[in-house]
Scaffold this motif. Sequence first.
Motif, PDB file in Angstrom:
ATOM      1  N   TYR A 130       5.823 -16.045   5.092  1.00 51.94           N
ATOM      2  CA  TYR A 130       4.560 -15.886   4.349  1.00 51.94           C
ATOM      3  C   TYR A 130       3.391 -16.242   5.268  1.00 51.94           C
ATOM      4  N   THR A 131       2.379 -15.374   5.311  1.00 50.48           N
ATOM      5  CA  THR A 131       1.190 -15.626   6.139  1.00 50.48           C
ATOM      6  C   THR A 131      -0.053 -15.501   5.285  1.00 50.48           C
ATOM      7  N   SER A 132      -0.859 -16.550   5.238  1.00 52.96           N
ATOM      8  CA  SER A 132      -2.098 -16.502   4.447  1.00 52.96           C
ATOM      9  C   SER A 132      -3.082 -15.516   5.083  1.00 52.96           C
ATOM     10  N   LEU A 133      -4.069 -15.082   4.307  1.00 55.69           N
ATOM     11  CA  LEU A 133      -5.066 -14.134   4.826  1.00 55.69           C
ATOM     12  C   LEU A 133      -5.843 -14.728   5.992  1.00 55.69           C
ATOM     13  N   HIS A 134      -6.141 -16.019   5.913  1.00 55.74           N
ATOM     14  CA  HIS A 134      -6.885 -16.673   7.003  1.00 55.74           C
ATOM     15  C   HIS A 134      -6.063 -16.629   8.292  1.00 55.74           C
ATOM     16  N   GLN A 141       2.490 -10.612   3.424  1.00 60.65           N
ATOM     17  CA  GLN A 141       3.139  -9.732   4.403  1.00 60.65           C
ATOM     18  C   GLN A 141       2.034  -9.068   5.218  1.00 60.65           C
ATOM     19  N   ARG A 142       2.025  -9.315   6.528  1.00 55.75           N
ATOM     20  CA  ARG A 142       0.870  -8.936   7.357  1.00 55.75           C
ATOM     21  C   ARG A 142       0.606  -7.431   7.382  1.00 55.75           C
ATOM     22  N   VAL A 143       1.668  -6.645   7.519  1.00 59.44           N
ATOM     23  CA  VAL A 143       1.470  -5.190   7.612  1.00 59.44           C
ATOM     24  C   VAL A 143       0.894  -4.657   6.302  1.00 59.44           C
ATOM     25  N   VAL A 144       1.218  -5.310   5.180  1.00 56.75           N
ATOM     26  CA  VAL A 144       0.718  -4.871   3.875  1.00 56.75           C
ATOM     27  C   VAL A 144      -0.724  -5.340   3.676  1.00 56.75           C
ATOM     28  N   ASP A 145      -0.959  -6.632   3.763  1.00 59.91           N
ATOM     29  CA  ASP A 145      -2.281  -7.178   3.446  1.00 59.91           C
ATOM     30  C   ASP A 145      -3.375  -6.681   4.386  1.00 59.91           C
ATOM     31  N   THR A 146      -3.059  -6.590   5.683  1.00 64.08           N
ATOM     32  CA  THR A 146      -4.096  -6.226   6.649  1.00 64.08           C
ATOM     33  C   THR A 146      -4.268  -4.715   6.773  1.00 64.08           C
ATOM     34  N   PHE A 147      -3.153  -3.980   6.851  1.00 65.74           N
ATOM     35  CA  PHE A 147      -3.267  -2.548   7.166  1.00 65.74           C
ATOM     36  C   PHE A 147      -3.138  -1.618   5.960  1.00 65.74           C
ATOM     37  N   PHE A 148      -2.244  -1.928   5.023  1.00 63.28           N
ATOM     38  CA  PHE A 148      -2.030  -1.017   3.882  1.00 63.28           C
ATOM     39  C   PHE A 148      -2.041  -1.811   2.581  1.00 63.28           C
ATOM     40  N   PRO A 149      -3.219  -2.339   2.212  1.00 58.86           N
ATOM     41  CA  PRO A 149      -3.278  -3.279   1.082  1.00 58.86           C
ATOM     42  C   PRO A 149      -3.126  -2.606  -0.279  1.00 58.86           C
ATOM     43  N   LYS A 188       2.722 -16.839  15.594  1.00 63.40           N
ATOM     44  CA  LYS A 188       3.045 -16.604  14.176  1.00 63.40           C
ATOM     45  C   LYS A 188       3.904 -17.713  13.578  1.00 63.40           C
ATOM     46  N   TYR A 189       4.536 -18.526  14.448  1.00 58.23           N
ATOM     47  CA  TYR A 189       5.380 -19.608  13.940  1.00 58.23           C
ATOM     48  C   TYR A 189       4.618 -20.929  13.768  1.00 58.23           C
ATOM     49  N   VAL A 190       3.300 -20.876  13.985  1.00 57.46           N
ATOM     50  CA  VAL A 190       2.466 -22.078  13.785  1.00 57.46           C
ATOM     51  C   VAL A 190       2.266 -22.283  12.283  1.00 57.46           C
ATOM     52  N   GLU A 191       2.473 -23.492  11.792  1.00 56.39           N
ATOM     53  CA  GLU A 191       2.323 -23.770  10.363  1.00 56.39           C
ATOM     54  C   GLU A 191       0.860 -23.649   9.939  1.00 56.39           C
ATOM     55  N   GLU A 192       0.671 -23.285   8.666  1.00 53.23           N
ATOM     56  CA  GLU A 192      -0.673 -23.007   8.134  1.00 53.23           C
ATOM     57  C   GLU A 192      -1.660 -24.149   8.407  1.00 53.23           C
ATOM     58  N   LEU A 193      -1.222 -25.389   8.280  1.00 50.24           N
ATOM     59  CA  LEU A 193      -2.124 -26.542   8.440  1.00 50.24           C
ATOM     60  C   LEU A 193      -2.689 -26.648   9.857  1.00 50.24           C
ATOM     61  N   ASN A 194      -1.905 -26.163  10.841  1.00 51.10           N
ATOM     62  CA  ASN A 194      -2.311 -26.314  12.246  1.00 51.10           C
ATOM     63  C   ASN A 194      -2.935 -25.055  12.843  1.00 51.10           C
ATOM     64  N   LYS A 207       8.578 -12.407  -4.220  1.00 51.37           N
ATOM     65  CA  LYS A 207       8.552 -13.852  -3.929  1.00 51.37           C
ATOM     66  C   LYS A 207       7.131 -14.354  -3.710  1.00 51.37           C
ATOM     67  N   TRP A 208       6.353 -13.614  -2.903  1.00 52.80           N
ATOM     68  CA  TRP A 208       5.108 -14.184  -2.389  1.00 52.80           C
ATOM     69  C   TRP A 208       3.833 -13.555  -2.926  1.00 52.80           C
ATOM     70  N   ALA A 209       3.954 -12.493  -3.753  1.00 54.71           N
ATOM     71  CA  ALA A 209       2.731 -11.840  -4.256  1.00 54.71           C
ATOM     72  C   ALA A 209       1.907 -12.812  -5.094  1.00 54.71           C
ATOM     73  N   ASP A 210       0.603 -12.668  -4.952  1.00 54.81           N
ATOM     74  CA  ASP A 210      -0.349 -13.542  -5.644  1.00 54.81           C
ATOM     75  C   ASP A 210      -0.461 -13.099  -7.112  1.00 54.81           C
ATOM     76  N   ALA A 211       0.650 -13.195  -7.843  1.00 56.81           N
ATOM     77  CA  ALA A 211       0.687 -12.780  -9.245  1.00 56.81           C
ATOM     78  C   ALA A 211       1.131 -13.956 -10.106  1.00 56.81           C
ATOM     79  N   ASP A 212       0.622 -13.987 -11.352  1.00 53.12           N
ATOM     80  CA  ASP A 212       1.016 -15.068 -12.266  1.00 53.12           C
ATOM     81  C   ASP A 212       2.436 -14.856 -12.766  1.00 53.12           C
TER      82      ASP A 212
END
Length: 591
Positions: A512-516, A213-221, A558-564, A247-252
């Motif tokens: 879902y948006t990767s950090l990159h 989630q962009r607002v979380v990861d980038t601004f209020f992590p 923002k609608y561009v897929e991660e691979l591209n 759904k998307w948190a990097d947790a086991d």
Amino acid sequence: MKTGTIVKVSGPLVVAEGMRDANMFDVVRVSDKHLIGEIIEMHGDKASIQVYEETSGLGPGEEVISTGMPMSVELGPGLVSTIYDGIQRPLEKLYEASGTNIQKGIEVKSLDREKKWKFEPKKINGDAVEAGDVIGIVQETAVVVCKIMVPYGLKGTIKEIYVGEFTVEETVCVVTDEKGKDVAVTMMQKWPVRRERPYKIKKTPDSLLVTGQRVVDTFFPITKGGVAAIPGPFGSGKTVTQHQLAKWADADIVVYIGCGERGNEMTDVLNEFPELKDPRTGESLMQRTVLIANTSDMPVAAREASIYTGITIAEFFRDMGYSVALMADSTSRWAEALREMSGRLEEMPGEEGYPAYLGSRLAQFYERAGRVVSLGSEERVGTLTAIGAVSPPGGDTSEPVSQATLRIVKVFWGLDASLAYKRHFPAINWLSSYSLYQDRVDEWADINVHPDFSEHRTEAMLLLQTEAELQEIVQLVGVDSLSHSDRLILETTRSIREDFLHQNSFHEVDTYTSLHKQYRMLKLILTFYHEAQTAIKAGVHIQKITKMDVIERIGRAKYVEELNVDKSYDEIESNIIKEITDLISKGADEL
């Protein structure tokens, strides 16, 4: 067994006398219906009991039997992908036993006693072991390996260890303790929910919990092992935000507690999670999720237990060395349960009727999160991240639950009703929210994502704060009174708000948006800002800049897929530079 007699029934509170030999927090069985309860206050031989089931039909004179054991959860293989009620009864088994309405006093074992699990030993006969050591593993789901650990308080030498398929109650290992006594170890442990599971050392959380989630990861992590609160009024998107994080948190492992929330929200989780693919494993999200459903129509006292049940299960997986994310939705409903029980106990009320110990109870819950070195001879580091939603009445965060929570947590994602009404989701207000983990995450992101990550984030945040000041001027004297560079700031922040901070949780790519990708998106917007600044200095009118074709492409990025991402974004960046250069050269021609 210690028995007593009911003398008073007040909703979920039952008072029994003749309980002098019982202890605080003992689990009791109330009446011949065997309702489950817990002792929460003792006065002489009188015990006040909160009953976790419907008490209609109870009356004075009925029997109360104490089990002599505190409220505990069963920990072992079989927890993941199960949905429990607030006192760890599996709802599927309850449904099979009693149909759609849960019968009073029904007893169902938390872990399946008949299912056999394939146990693979990791130790051999003669090995010295201590509490927390992993003696074997069980493949619980396609993505989760349950580690069978030596129970707390046991130290010795393995006399025998078995291999094969066993139920959770069968002996998988025999340990000769320091006194020479043989102790049978099973795959199941029991642990009192109100007691924190022990660990060696608590460390400082230092790595980012990636949520997509962009607002979380980038601004209020938030870090792995951190604590966060999501306060917001009705309809501002607390539950959807928590669903997204789950759904998307990097947790086991994800433990989701629906505490006093609407039943249809838990139904959404139940329907969605099995169908959603985990971006890390490609398997169903349910394969790493434990659900605890204590909806608003269930007995109020069980809300109090559900929070502790959930965090104890989360600690069990943390002890295995996993990264665990715990979602509590919402702690306000839990606090309301505390208030109701406190009122029935006739305790002196604190602010707004909440008990005086509200703050300390909240702190006890949140302090169980963290990054720890688990018990055992081999070092394992596990993290438990706690994220609690707060539902202040009317969205007023000055009320006691919000204020007590803010004194404890380090991340505040303030949801704003005005943003929600504008359909801006997630409706996290970038001016009132904050993260005290920011400095640590900046260091981590500069190393792991890109050296410029924190610099871009700081610049974007500064632009958003400048926009708030400029908007006040605009409301007074209109946008035309601003300089071209100030109007460029408004155009850039519009792009940050609409293209970066706004995220569609129901769009297959944007959810879902990767950090990159987050870094590249922010870089796109800031590249536009810097290039446009050069154009304004060269005398290009702001209106020509705002009508550039590339602005629409930035909006759709923002609608561009991660691979591209890299290929597409490089192209957009070169388009920005080209169009700005054209404007500058045309401006020079006109001159």
